[in-house]
Design an enzyme around this catalytic site. Structure first.
Site, PDB file in Angstrom:
ATOM      1  N   CYS A 110      -2.144   5.199  -4.623  1.00  0.00           N
ATOM      2  CA  CYS A 110      -2.823   3.902  -4.665  1.00  0.00           C
ATOM      3  C   CYS A 110      -3.899   3.905  -5.757  1.00  0.00           C
ATOM      4  O   CYS A 110      -4.004   2.953  -6.536  1.00  0.00           O
ATOM      5  CB  CYS A 110      -3.450   3.598  -3.311  1.00  0.00           C
ATOM      6  SG  CYS A 110      -4.242   1.980  -3.233  1.00  0.00           S
TER       7      CYS A 110
ATOM      8  N   HIS B 145       0.851  -1.186   0.000  1.00  0.00           N
ATOM      9  CA  HIS B 145       0.000   0.000   0.000  1.00  0.00           C
ATOM     10  C   HIS B 145       0.886   1.235   0.000  1.00  0.00           C
ATOM     11  O   HIS B 145       1.922   1.265   0.660  1.00  0.00           O
ATOM     12  CB  HIS B 145      -0.906   0.016   1.235  1.00  0.00           C
ATOM     13  CG  HIS B 145      -1.927  -1.073   1.239  1.00  0.00           C
ATOM     14  ND1 HIS B 145      -3.082  -1.012   0.503  1.00  0.00           N
ATOM     15  CD2 HIS B 145      -1.950  -2.268   1.872  1.00  0.00           C
ATOM     16  CE1 HIS B 145      -3.783  -2.108   0.692  1.00  0.00           C
ATOM     17  NE2 HIS B 145      -3.114  -2.901   1.521  1.00  0.00           N
TER      18      HIS B 145
END
Length: 108
Positions: free
Chosen positions: A34, A22
């Site tokens: 992201c 992430h």
């Protein structure tokens, strides 16, 4: 951090790719890195499925943060070439994100 691994054969053609992690460049739901990586990678996969009429092997993590895609072995040369162009376009787009946000994404 997002890690992108692109696996190439001896002719440097892309056979598969794997994206893990992430970015954590912003709060949940507002993480632009992201979102960009997801849009580019899923867009490329969807384009391959629709334009090449093939089904790559796809693995996804249940909580996000993991995507692995592998091209099938039995493609015509025309479909193979088209899939390569789409994947190379994905890599270029991801490299652009890496250039501007390298603290959140690394490509190998």
């Amino acid at each position: 951090m997002i890690q992108v691994r692109v696996y190439r054969n001896e002719m440097q053609d892309i056979q598969s790719f794997e994206i893990t992690g992430h970015a954590e460049s912003g709060p949940y739901g507002h993480d632009l890195v992201c979102a960009g990586v997801s849009a580019v990678s899923f867009g490329a996969v969807n384009a391959i499925i629709k334009l090449c009429h093939i089904e790559p092997a796809i693995e996804q993590g249940g909580e996000g943060g993991y995507l692995k895609v592998q091209l099938p072995l039995n493609m015509s040369q025309e479909v193979y070439t088209k899939a390569q162009h789409l994947l190379e376009g994905m890599v270029v787009a991801l490299e652009t994100i890496e250039r501007d946000y390298g603290q959140y994404i690394k490509i190998q």
